[in-house]
Scaffold this active site. Structure first.
Site, short mmCIF file in Angstrom:
data_model
loop_
_atom_site.label_atom_id
_atom_site.label_comp_id
_atom_site.label_asym_id
_atom_site.label_seq_id
_atom_site.Cartn_x
_atom_site.Cartn_y
_atom_site.Cartn_z
N LYS A 77 0.87 -1.50 0.37
CA LYS A 77 -0.09 -0.23 0.34
C LYS A 77 1.10 1.17 0.15
O LYS A 77 0.32 2.40 -1.40
CB LYS A 77 -1.08 0.47 1.46
CG LYS A 77 -1.90 -1.59 1.35
CD LYS A 77 -3.16 -0.82 2.79
CE LYS A 77 -2.01 -0.71 3.94
NZ LYS A 77 -0.94 -1.79 4.54
N ARG A 103 -8.30 0.97 9.93
CA ARG A 103 -8.42 -0.71 10.49
C ARG A 103 -9.20 -0.94 11.64
O ARG A 103 -9.22 -2.36 11.53
CB ARG A 103 -7.23 -0.19 11.30
CG ARG A 103 -5.44 -0.42 10.62
CD ARG A 103 -4.77 -0.48 11.23
NE ARG A 103 -3.32 -1.13 10.67
CZ ARG A 103 -2.45 -0.36 10.40
NH1 ARG A 103 -2.63 0.68 9.74
NH2 ARG A 103 -1.65 -1.64 9.67
N ARG A 106 12.32 -5.77 5.09
CA ARG A 106 11.98 -4.50 4.73
C ARG A 106 13.37 -3.37 5.57
O ARG A 106 13.45 -3.92 6.29
CB ARG A 106 11.14 -4.00 4.77
CG ARG A 106 10.01 -2.14 5.08
CD ARG A 106 8.43 -2.45 4.27
NE ARG A 106 8.03 -2.97 5.75
CZ ARG A 106 6.74 -2.35 6.11
NH1 ARG A 106 6.27 -2.63 5.14
NH2 ARG A 106 5.88 -2.76 7.15
N ARG A 152 12.33 -1.59 11.41
CA ARG A 152 11.25 -0.78 12.28
C ARG A 152 11.56 -1.85 13.35
O ARG A 152 11.15 -3.34 12.83
CB ARG A 152 10.10 -0.83 11.28
CG ARG A 152 9.63 0.24 10.61
CD ARG A 152 8.77 0.19 10.36
NE ARG A 152 7.51 -0.49 10.39
CZ ARG A 152 6.05 0.02 9.94
NH1 ARG A 152 6.43 0.46 8.78
NH2 ARG A 152 5.43 -0.88 10.19
N ARG A 175 0.87 -9.05 13.82
CA ARG A 175 0.31 -8.45 12.69
C ARG A 175 -0.82 -8.42 11.62
O ARG A 175 -1.75 -7.44 11.68
CB ARG A 175 1.45 -7.27 12.50
CG ARG A 175 1.97 -6.46 13.16
CD ARG A 175 3.32 -5.85 12.64
NE ARG A 175 3.05 -4.39 11.62
CZ ARG A 175 3.98 -4.31 10.98
NH1 ARG A 175 4.93 -4.59 11.38
NH2 ARG A 175 4.18 -3.68 9.79
P1 AMP Z 1 1.95 0.98 9.95
O1 AMP Z 1 2.97 1.31 9.30
O2 AMP Z 1 0.84 1.48 9.20
O3 AMP Z 1 2.09 -1.08 9.43
O4 AMP Z 1 1.91 0.58 10.94
C1 AMP Z 1 2.44 0.52 11.87
C2 AMP Z 1 1.66 0.32 13.82
O5 AMP Z 1 1.44 1.26 13.97
C3 AMP Z 1 0.60 -0.83 13.49
O6 AMP Z 1 1.00 -1.47 14.00
C4 AMP Z 1 -0.11 0.02 14.22
O7 AMP Z 1 0.65 -0.50 15.83
C5 AMP Z 1 -0.06 1.70 14.31
N1 AMP Z 1 -1.26 1.81 13.43
C6 AMP Z 1 -1.24 2.50 12.58
N2 AMP Z 1 -2.26 3.06 12.01
C7 AMP Z 1 -3.23 2.61 13.06
C8 AMP Z 1 -4.63 2.77 12.43
N3 AMP Z 1 -5.45 3.20 11.97
N4 AMP Z 1 -5.70 2.14 13.92
C9 AMP Z 1 -4.41 1.59 15.39
N5 AMP Z 1 -2.99 1.37 15.15
C10 AMP Z 1 -2.94 1.58 13.70
#
Ligand code: AMP
Length: 217
Positions: A13, A88, A127, A162, A173
């Site tokens: 994405k 989410r 990554r 990360r 996740r």
């Molecule tokens: P991402 O970079 O989108 O994979 O997000 C990394 C982490 O941030 C996720 O595993 C969640 O812990 C938190 N996170 C990001 N976006 C959301 C969201 N919309 N709702 C809840 N937690 C989020």
């Protein structure tokens, strides 16, 4: 153009959103990036979110909705946006609907990045992000080129993983995605907004699929 990108972590994405930003001149709004900026700046929100993120769990809906509301109020989001990693959960999607309805700017499309979950662990655990320029590489599929692209600094010592991309956390996740986020596909299908694409392909092909998914019908 107001779009949501829906898909498991590692489904591509973010990479595709970056490509669309250049082509369409609308911002990518990634709640993961917004949260990581809070963690980096050691804000109160960042301190609360860090442990939850490192554990591969979701930050609470009220915090996320507040953060998105603020971001959508910024001038660059007036002409449209790509939401990446948000919503989410169903309450987040309902909150977004209310927010957009109140300004008379509903979503145009939701693109679901469909991919075999078995491919994701390898993709994500490979990554690496350049600490200097933020560019994302993958030791399996997209290694940093030589010579390095960012003024000579985008090389191995500056490429970081990360904390939540470690293999142990990735499986968690993906489980959280399946349980809490995948149901959004039905939520948006019921609104006639869902466009599903096969995300297991070379970058340019996936970009072409995204473009045709968001083309006005
Ligand atoms: P991402 O970079 O989108 O994979 O997000 C990394 C982490 O941030 C996720 O595993 C969640 O812990 C938190 N996170 C990001 N976006 C959301 C969201 N919309 N709702 C809840 N937690 C989020």
């Amino acid at each position: 153009m107001r779009i949501v990108f829906l898909g498991a972590p590692g489904s591509g994405k973010g990479t595709q959103a970056q490509r669309l930003v250049e082509r369409h001149g609308i911002p990518q709004i990634s709640t993961g990036d917004l949260l990581r900026a809070h963690v980096r700046d050691a804000t109160e929100l960042g301190r609360r979110a860090k442990a939850v993120m490192d554990a591969g769990q979701l930050v609470d809906d009220a915090t996320i909705l507040g953060m998105v509301r603020e971001r959508l109020a910024e001038p660059d989001a007036r002409g449209g946006f790509i939401l990446d990693g948000f919503p989410r959960t169903i309450p987040q999607a309902e909150g977004l609907d209310r927010m957009l309805a109140s300004i008379g700017q509903p979503l145009d499309a939701v693109v679901l990045f469909d991919i075999d979950p078995q491919l994701l662990v390898k993709r994500i655990s490979g990554r690496r992000t350049c600490q200097d320029c933020g560019r994302v590489f993958n030791i399996h599929t997209a290694p940093a080129p030589s010579p390095p692209p960012c003024g000579g600094q985008c090389d191995a010592p500056r490429l970081m993983q990360r904390p939540d991309d470690k293999e142990e956390t990735v499986a968690k996740r993906i489980g959280v995605y399946e349980a809490q986020t995948r149901p959004l596909a039905d939520f948006y299908a019921a609104q006639g907004l869902l466009r599903s694409i096969d995300a297991d392909a070379e970058l340019p092909l996936v970009t072409a699929r995204v473009e045709s998914a968001i083309a006005p019908r």
